[in-house]
Design a protein around this motif. Structure first.
Motif, PDB file in Angstrom:
ATOM      1  N   ARG A  28       0.839  -1.195   0.000  1.00  0.00           N
ATOM      2  CA  ARG A  28       0.000   0.000   0.000  1.00  0.00           C
ATOM      3  C   ARG A  28       0.875   1.247   0.000  1.00  0.00           C
ATOM      4  NH1 ARG A  28      -4.303   0.330   4.543  1.00  0.00           N
ATOM      5  NH2 ARG A  28      -5.126  -1.380   3.319  1.00  0.00           N
ATOM      6  N   LEU A  29       0.773   2.011  -1.092  1.00  0.00           N
ATOM      7  CA  LEU A  29       1.496   3.277  -1.218  1.00  0.00           C
ATOM      8  C   LEU A  29       0.626   4.399  -0.672  1.00  0.00           C
ATOM      9  CD1 LEU A  29       2.728   2.794  -4.862  1.00  0.00           C
ATOM     10  CD2 LEU A  29       4.200   2.972  -2.874  1.00  0.00           C
ATOM     11  N   LYS A  30       1.229   5.319   0.068  1.00  0.00           N
ATOM     12  CA  LYS A  30       0.459   6.446   0.588  1.00  0.00           C
ATOM     13  C   LYS A  30       0.004   7.338  -0.573  1.00  0.00           C
ATOM     14  CE  LYS A  30       0.376   9.973   4.072  1.00  0.00           C
ATOM     15  NZ  LYS A  30       1.045  10.582   5.202  1.00  0.00           N
ATOM     16  N   TYR A  31       0.897   7.575  -1.534  1.00  0.00           N
ATOM     17  CA  TYR A  31       0.570   8.345  -2.738  1.00  0.00           C
ATOM     18  C   TYR A  31       1.082   7.574  -3.940  1.00  0.00           C
ATOM     19  CZ  TYR A  31       0.107  12.074   0.682  1.00  0.00           C
ATOM     20  OH  TYR A  31      -0.247  12.808   1.764  1.00  0.00           O
ATOM     21  N   ARG A  32       0.374   7.673  -5.052  1.00  0.00           N
ATOM     22  CA  ARG A  32       0.803   6.988  -6.268  1.00  0.00           C
ATOM     23  C   ARG A  32       1.411   7.951  -7.279  1.00  0.00           C
ATOM     24  NH1 ARG A  32      -3.434   2.662  -7.929  1.00  0.00           N
ATOM     25  NH2 ARG A  32      -1.803   2.311  -9.436  1.00  0.00           N
ATOM     26  N   ARG A  33       1.593   9.210  -6.851  1.00  0.00           N
ATOM     27  CA  ARG A  33       2.213  10.227  -7.689  1.00  0.00           C
ATOM     28  C   ARG A  33       3.106  11.097  -6.812  1.00  0.00           C
ATOM     29  NH1 ARG A  33      -2.853  10.450  -8.031  1.00  0.00           N
ATOM     30  NH2 ARG A  33      -4.091   9.840  -9.779  1.00  0.00           N
ATOM     31  N   GLY A  34       4.135  11.672  -7.429  1.00  0.00           N
ATOM     32  CA  GLY A  34       5.003  12.561  -6.672  1.00  0.00           C
ATOM     33  C   GLY A  34       5.994  13.251  -7.582  1.00  0.00           C
ATOM     34  N   PHE A  35       6.886  14.014  -6.979  1.00  0.00           N
ATOM     35  CA  PHE A  35       7.908  14.756  -7.689  1.00  0.00           C
ATOM     36  C   PHE A  35       9.285  14.258  -7.261  1.00  0.00           C
ATOM     37  CE2 PHE A  35       4.242  17.539  -7.830  1.00  0.00           C
ATOM     38  CZ  PHE A  35       4.272  17.980  -9.145  1.00  0.00           C
ATOM     39  N   PRO A  36      10.306  14.421  -8.109  1.00  0.00           N
ATOM     40  CA  PRO A  36      11.654  13.989  -7.734  1.00  0.00           C
ATOM     41  C   PRO A  36      12.102  14.629  -6.419  1.00  0.00           C
ATOM     42  CG  PRO A  36      11.599  14.569 -10.053  1.00  0.00           C
ATOM     43  CD  PRO A  36      10.270  14.975  -9.463  1.00  0.00           C
TER      44      PRO A  36
END
Length: 177
Positions: free
Chosen positions: A41-49
């Motif tokens: 389970r990922l907390k967020y499935r999108r992000g920035f470098p």
């Protein structure tokens, strides 16, 4: 057969015990991975470098039969791996690693592990699939199955000020319409 030919009760007993151990090991192998679940389970499935994303891995044995050993292997691209890179095991495919867990589980037990993923580079990355291997406590047999399919994590491009891109601030799209 040798025990009967030699009329040796010790050999007959040994063959019987080995047969029982063999049958028990085969039955344990068949039941080992039944009702075992693996959840990533990922907390967020999108992000920035440069950002960190929380990850929880939960393994659950939902049956009374304990697992003498369970090894899970989850494929990870190193570009979005845990911030502690020593957790990942390098595999022979170029640029791939795996998150391997080896555990012993009682019946109806749940194990949770928490990690922080460091997003190192932009792109669309596949995490997984995850496979599990288990077997009997004697080490005679083992079985393997896929326990979770792959899922994607998107790392967006880094946001830069327009000055760093070399675009004129009054008309960043140019003179043409």
């Amino acid at each position: 057969p040798a025990g009967y030919l030699l009329r040796s009760p010790a050999l007959i007993t040994l063959a019987g015990v080995m047969g029982i151990v063999f049958l028990a090991a085969e039955a344990w192998r068949r039941l080992a991975l039944g009702a075992v679940s693996y959840r990533r389970r990922l907390k967020y499935r999108r992000g920035f470098p440069g950002e960190q994303v929380g990850l929880e891995v939960a393994i659950e044995n939902r049956k009374a039969l304990p697992l003498a050993w369970l090894r899970t292997s989850d494929r990870w691209p190193p570009e979005i791996g845990p911030s502690d890179e020593s957790i990942l095991t390098q595999i022979h495919h170029a640029g791939e690693a795996s998150l391997d867990l080896v555990v012993v589980m009682r019946g109806y037990e749940r194990i949770r592990r928490h990690y922080q993923l460091l997003l190192r580079r932009r792109g669309i990355f596949n995490i997984g699939p995850a496979a599990a291997i288990s077997g009997d406590p004697f080490g005679l047999f083992q079985s393997e199955c896929l326990v979770q399919p792959a899922q994607q994590l998107v790392v967006f491009p880094e946001i830069l000020p327009s000055r760093e891109l070399g675009l004129p601030p009054d008309d960043p799209f140019g003179e043409r319409k």
